[in-house]
Design an enzyme around this catalytic site. Structure first.
Site, PDB file in Angstrom:
ATOM      1  N   ASP A  64      -3.341   2.685  -5.750  1.00 40.94           N
ATOM      2  CA  ASP A  64      -2.144   2.737  -4.909  1.00 40.94           C
ATOM      3  C   ASP A  64      -1.938   1.498  -4.039  1.00 40.94           C
ATOM      4  OD1 ASP A  64      -4.272   3.118  -3.240  1.00 40.94           O
ATOM      5  OD2 ASP A  64      -3.466   4.879  -2.218  1.00 40.94           O
ATOM      6  N   GLU A  65      -2.597   0.389  -4.376  1.00 45.88           N
ATOM      7  CA  GLU A  65      -2.402  -0.813  -3.562  1.00 45.88           C
ATOM      8  C   GLU A  65      -2.640  -2.077  -4.378  1.00 45.88           C
ATOM      9  OE1 GLU A  65      -5.409  -1.711  -0.581  1.00 45.88           O
ATOM     10  OE2 GLU A  65      -6.714  -0.172  -1.452  1.00 45.88           O
TER      11      GLU A  65
ATOM     12  N   ASP B  48       0.849  -1.197   0.000  1.00 42.43           N
ATOM     13  CA  ASP B  48       0.000   0.000   0.000  1.00 42.43           C
ATOM     14  C   ASP B  48       0.885   1.248   0.000  1.00 42.43           C
ATOM     15  OD1 ASP B  48      -2.066   1.767   0.223  1.00 42.43           O
ATOM     16  OD2 ASP B  48      -2.602   1.238   2.279  1.00 42.43           O
TER      17      ASP B  48
END
Length: 405
Positions: free
Chosen positions: A102-103, A8
């Site tokens: 974003d992960e 993350d």
């Protein structure tokens, strides 16, 4: 036993802006447009210390922190960095599922079957590579399933590495508040609190199963199993396909030195070609990005005749685009990208009798390229190139200008 990483990026939008504007580092910033009705999209960790969080109105955030800096969002930058982030992860394992911009979840089981390394050390290696390459921080959770990996990555931020094994369920998972459990929203929390269900351990307690059933309904068994550390959901590999392969670089100081800028385009083209070849990706769409200031940037794209991932073609096309839109302004960032990429095996071109040999080379790399790629991947200390790639930049530029007259 499988080993799952959840990776993350920390305060992604804020960190992305800091990566290209280092003068913002260490300052309380929020990403949102400057207006009375604006809502905070992301807050840096420095801003969070004042109680500022995402979804908070900007006027309220400024009351909490009068010296707060608001930064306009630049979604093209975030998209590029996100693509580069996933490409880096894919160098460790191709078995990944993109969860959001974003992960991602990564199945590292096969990696550890082939490498005698400790998961914590590999996680540290991933963190360092992402930071060294993109100037972005990330937290990593390590566990035997997706749920525990996600819970673990949330425990230490920024740049945290947390492992949860089946032996850790009672000590690391059960004491946590239900507010920390993935999947339990703000509307559900007060209903559970009213029933005396305050921790994840309370949900894991079978004696409370009937009590929580009216709250979770058909999902009761899923929450009960997850609270006991069990998650049978699989990594969805179909969500890991990249739509583009790009790279950009920010100059230490703004520059209009065309020789220096061309050199940067050369380096970026090499990197884009290398990444595309590693994943077997090709494209007939090449674009460049020129960033003049925080507010002003320009992107230009060209569709070429054949699909490619060859450095020389990417570089030559980038120079054509550069010459077309550049007029001597100071630049702070340049980027190169292959857009709408596809796999070699998915190439479905109508091959002309007269063009057969050229198009066939797109699908099957020639033996020289294969040997060079193999040697370069085996020996990090040396980098071999074909003699043709050493042609002076001006000669390469003239070649492509001539072909496009």
């Amino acid at each position: 036993m499988q080993i799952i990483f959840h990776i993350d990026l920390n305060a992604f939008f804020a960190s992305a802006e800091i990566s290209v504007h280092p003068e913002l580092k260490g300052k309380p910033i929020v990403i949102c447009r400057e207006s009375k009705r604006s809502i905070v999209t992301t807050a840096s960790y420095e801003a969070r210390k004042f109680g500022i969080h995402s979804a908070m109105p900007l006027f309220q955030a400024k009351k909490l922190c009068p010296h707060l800096i608001s930064v306009e969002p630049h979604f093209e930058l975030y998209k590029t960095l996100s693509q580069n982030f996933f490409e880096i992860i894919a160098t460790f394992s191709p078995y990944l599922e993109v969860a959001s911009i974003d992960e991602c979840y990564v199945d590292m089981t096969e990696y550890f079957q082939n490498h005698q390394e400790h998961p914590q050390n590999v996680a540290k290696k991933i963190q360092e590579k992402i930071y060294d390459t993109l100037l972005l921080q990330c937290s990593i959770g390590i566990a035997p399933n997706k749920f525990l990996a996600k819970m673990a990555s949330d425990m230490k931020k920024p740049m945290g590495i947390t492992t949860i094994t089946n032996k850790d369920i009672k000590t690391k998972l059960w004491p946590l508040s239900i507010k920390d459990m993935i999947g339990i929203g703000k509307k559900t929390q007060p209903k559970l609190f009213e029933l005396g269900i305050e921790t994840i351990g309370d949900i894991a307690n079978y004696h409370n199963y009937e009590k929580i059933k009216p709250i979770f309904g058909k999902n009761t068994l899923i929450f009960y199993q997850r609270a006991n550390g069990k998650d049978f959901s699989k990594i969805n590999y179909s969500k890991n396909e990249l739509k583009s392969v790009g790279n950009s670089t920010t100059f230490e100081s703004d520059s209009n030195d065309e020789q220096f800028i061309r050199k940067k385009f050369k380096e970026l083209s090499q990197e884009v070609s290398k990444r595309a070849k590693k994943r077997g990706l090709i494209s007939n769409s090449i674009s460049i990005t020129l960033k003049y200031s925080r507010e002003k940037s320009r992107t230009k794209q060209m569709i070429i005749e054949n699909y490619t991932n060859e450095e020389e073609i990417i570089y030559g096309t980038s120079l054509l685009l550069f010459e077309n839109i550049y007029h001597g302004e100071l630049l702070r960032l340049v980027g190169v990208s292959l857009n709408n990429v596809i796999h070699y095996k998915d190439l479905n071109q109508q091959i002309s009798l007269f063009d057969y040999s050229d198009n066939n080379d797109i699908v099957q790399k020639n033996m020289t390229d294969q040997i060079i790629d193999t040697l370069n991947s085996s020996f990090e200390s040396i980098q071999l190139v074909k003699a043709s790639s050493l042609i002076h930049e001006e000669e390469i530029q003239k070649k492509y200008l001539k072909n496009n007259e």
